[in-house]
Design a protein around this motif. Structure first.
Motif, PDB file in Angstrom:
ATOM      1  N   SER A  69     -25.078 -13.777 -12.544  1.00  0.00           N
ATOM      2  CA  SER A  69     -25.384 -12.562 -13.282  1.00  0.00           C
ATOM      3  C   SER A  69     -26.782 -12.624 -13.873  1.00  0.00           C
ATOM      4  N   TRP A  70     -27.266 -11.485 -14.409  1.00  0.00           N
ATOM      5  CA  TRP A  70     -28.637 -11.423 -14.896  1.00  0.00           C
ATOM      6  C   TRP A  70     -28.885 -12.430 -16.016  1.00  0.00           C
ATOM      7  N   SER A  71     -27.865 -12.689 -16.824  1.00  0.00           N
ATOM      8  CA  SER A  71     -28.027 -13.616 -17.951  1.00  0.00           C
ATOM      9  C   SER A  71     -27.737 -15.057 -17.565  1.00  0.00           C
ATOM     10  N   GLY A  72     -27.114 -15.248 -16.420  1.00  0.00           N
ATOM     11  CA  GLY A  72     -26.675 -16.588 -16.041  1.00  0.00           C
ATOM     12  C   GLY A  72     -25.298 -16.932 -16.580  1.00  0.00           C
ATOM     13  N   GLY A  73     -24.698 -16.009 -17.310  1.00  0.00           N
ATOM     14  CA  GLY A  73     -23.416 -16.287 -17.936  1.00  0.00           C
ATOM     15  C   GLY A  73     -22.240 -16.276 -16.984  1.00  0.00           C
ATOM     16  N   SER A  74     -22.416 -15.630 -15.843  1.00  0.00           N
ATOM     17  CA  SER A  74     -21.348 -15.583 -14.842  1.00  0.00           C
ATOM     18  C   SER A  74     -21.885 -16.060 -13.504  1.00  0.00           C
ATOM     19  N   THR A  75     -21.094 -16.875 -12.834  1.00  0.00           N
ATOM     20  CA  THR A  75     -21.444 -17.332 -11.498  1.00  0.00           C
ATOM     21  C   THR A  75     -20.225 -17.241 -10.600  1.00  0.00           C
ATOM     22  N   SER A  76     -20.496 -17.159  -9.310  1.00  0.00           N
ATOM     23  CA  SER A  76     -19.443 -17.113  -8.311  1.00  0.00           C
ATOM     24  C   SER A  76     -19.919 -17.874  -7.087  1.00  0.00           C
ATOM     25  N   HIS A  77     -19.008 -18.630  -6.490  1.00  0.00           N
ATOM     26  CA  HIS A  77     -19.350 -19.404  -5.299  1.00  0.00           C
ATOM     27  C   HIS A  77     -18.292 -19.176  -4.229  1.00  0.00           C
ATOM     28  N   ALA A  78     -18.738 -19.117  -2.983  1.00  0.00           N
ATOM     29  CA  ALA A  78     -17.803 -18.995  -1.875  1.00  0.00           C
ATOM     30  C   ALA A  78     -16.904 -20.230  -1.832  1.00  0.00           C
ATOM     31  N   ASP A  79     -15.681 -20.045  -1.355  1.00  0.00           N
ATOM     32  CA  ASP A  79     -14.744 -21.165  -1.296  1.00  0.00           C
ATOM     33  C   ASP A  79     -15.297 -22.316  -0.461  1.00  0.00           C
ATOM     34  N   SER A  80     -16.055 -21.987   0.564  1.00  0.00           N
ATOM     35  CA  SER A  80     -16.568 -23.018   1.470  1.00  0.00           C
ATOM     36  C   SER A  80     -17.592 -23.933   0.816  1.00  0.00           C
ATOM     37  N   MET A 100     -28.562 -12.197  -9.096  1.00  0.00           N
ATOM     38  CA  MET A 100     -29.156 -12.829  -7.926  1.00  0.00           C
ATOM     39  C   MET A 100     -28.056 -13.435  -7.060  1.00  0.00           C
ATOM     40  N   GLY A 101     -28.308 -13.410  -5.769  1.00  0.00           N
ATOM     41  CA  GLY A 101     -27.331 -13.982  -4.848  1.00  0.00           C
ATOM     42  C   GLY A 101     -28.002 -14.826  -3.788  1.00  0.00           C
ATOM     43  N   TRP A 102     -27.239 -15.744  -3.256  1.00  0.00           N
ATOM     44  CA  TRP A 102     -27.649 -16.515  -2.081  1.00  0.00           C
ATOM     45  C   TRP A 102     -26.668 -16.187  -0.949  1.00  0.00           C
ATOM     46  N   PHE A 103     -27.229 -15.945   0.219  1.00  0.00           N
ATOM     47  CA  PHE A 103     -26.455 -15.691   1.425  1.00  0.00           C
ATOM     48  C   PHE A 103     -26.991 -16.601   2.524  1.00  0.00           C
ATOM     49  N   ARG A 104     -26.211 -16.775   3.566  1.00  0.00           N
ATOM     50  CA  ARG A 104     -26.688 -17.581   4.687  1.00  0.00           C
ATOM     51  C   ARG A 104     -26.241 -16.970   6.002  1.00  0.00           C
ATOM     52  N   GLN A 105     -27.031 -17.253   7.031  1.00  0.00           N
ATOM     53  CA  GLN A 105     -26.718 -16.759   8.353  1.00  0.00           C
ATOM     54  C   GLN A 105     -26.927 -17.871   9.370  1.00  0.00           C
ATOM     55  N   ALA A 106     -25.846 -18.278  10.005  1.00  0.00           N
ATOM     56  CA  ALA A 106     -25.905 -19.293  11.050  1.00  0.00           C
ATOM     57  C   ALA A 106     -26.220 -18.614  12.380  1.00  0.00           C
ATOM     58  N   PRO A 107     -26.731 -19.361  13.344  1.00  0.00           N
ATOM     59  CA  PRO A 107     -27.076 -18.786  14.642  1.00  0.00           C
ATOM     60  C   PRO A 107     -25.886 -18.081  15.284  1.00  0.00           C
ATOM     61  N   GLY A 108     -26.094 -16.841  15.692  1.00  0.00           N
ATOM     62  CA  GLY A 108     -25.045 -16.098  16.369  1.00  0.00           C
ATOM     63  C   GLY A 108     -23.954 -15.573  15.470  1.00  0.00           C
ATOM     64  N   LYS A 109     -24.122 -15.703  14.161  1.00  0.00           N
ATOM     65  CA  LYS A 109     -23.090 -15.252  13.220  1.00  0.00           C
ATOM     66  C   LYS A 109     -23.680 -14.270  12.222  1.00  0.00           C
ATOM     67  N   GLY A 110     -22.794 -13.592  11.521  1.00  0.00           N
ATOM     68  CA  GLY A 110     -23.225 -12.637  10.517  1.00  0.00           C
ATOM     69  C   GLY A 110     -23.632 -13.312   9.227  1.00  0.00           C
ATOM     70  N   ARG A 111     -24.266 -12.546   8.359  1.00  0.00           N
ATOM     71  CA  ARG A 111     -24.699 -13.059   7.071  1.00  0.00           C
ATOM     72  C   ARG A 111     -23.494 -13.195   6.145  1.00  0.00           C
ATOM     73  N   LYS A 112     -23.414 -14.334   5.462  1.00  0.00           N
ATOM     74  CA  LYS A 112     -22.254 -14.610   4.617  1.00  0.00           C
ATOM     75  C   LYS A 112     -22.670 -14.962   3.193  1.00  0.00           C
ATOM     76  N   PHE A 113     -21.836 -14.581   2.264  1.00  0.00           N
ATOM     77  CA  PHE A 113     -22.047 -14.870   0.856  1.00  0.00           C
ATOM     78  C   PHE A 113     -21.926 -16.365   0.580  1.00  0.00           C
ATOM     79  N   VAL A 114     -22.835 -16.868  -0.257  1.00  0.00           N
ATOM     80  CA  VAL A 114     -22.779 -18.258  -0.688  1.00  0.00           C
ATOM     81  C   VAL A 114     -22.500 -18.348  -2.183  1.00  0.00           C
ATOM     82  N   ALA A 115     -23.325 -17.666  -2.979  1.00  0.00           N
ATOM     83  CA  ALA A 115     -23.176 -17.761  -4.435  1.00  0.00           C
ATOM     84  C   ALA A 115     -23.896 -16.597  -5.093  1.00  0.00           C
ATOM     85  N   ALA A 116     -23.484 -16.271  -6.313  1.00  0.00           N
ATOM     86  CA  ALA A 116     -24.135 -15.224  -7.086  1.00  0.00           C
ATOM     87  C   ALA A 116     -24.169 -15.624  -8.553  1.00  0.00           C
TER      88      ALA A 116
END
Length: 121
Positions: free
Chosen positions: A52-63, A34-50
């Motif tokens: 894995s299926w088990s929850g054992g791995s996560t990743s977050h954008a530097d911001s 599963m992933g979360w993305f966000r899109q601000a007005p006038g901007k493209g969609r950006k990665f926020v966090a992801a």
């Protein structure tokens, strides 16, 4: 087929917190990253966090590292995004997505309708 519905967005002051939820239908939720993305007005969609299926791995954008945390509860078919220390630049429509564990939006097959997060200064 997976259907996703986000909730928990709203208006919050800078420094505040929100927790977004994404409820999934279908018996195959636990097989998808599963992933979360966000899109601000006038901007493209950006990665926020992801996560894995088990929850054992996560990743977050530097911001958002150190401020946002992604988690999931496969028994409830739900993924969460805890957002702390919110900043005005976090204002966006937030989308959850189901697919392959990745920071790239094209690796996700199913998308929710989005929930608005507005952070006032």
């Amino acid at each position: 087929q997976v259907q996703l519905v986000e909730s928990g967005g709203g208006l919050v002051q800078a420094g505040g917190s929100l927790r977004l939820s994404c409820a999934a239908s279908g018996r195959t939720f636990s097989t998808y990253a599963m992933g979360w993305f966000r899109q601000a007005p006038g901007k493209g969609r950006k990665f926020v966090a992801a996560i894995s299926w088990s929850g054992g791995s996560t990743s977050h954008a530097d911001s958002v590292k150190g401020r946002f945390t992604i988690s999931r509860d496969n028994a409830k078919n739900t993924v969460y995004l805890q957002m702390n220390s919110l900043k005005p630049e976090d204002t966006a429509v937030y989308y959850c997505a189901a697919g392959t564990y990745s920071p790239r939006d094209y690796d996700y097959d199913y998308w929710g309708q989005g929930t608005q997060v507005t952070v006032s200064s």
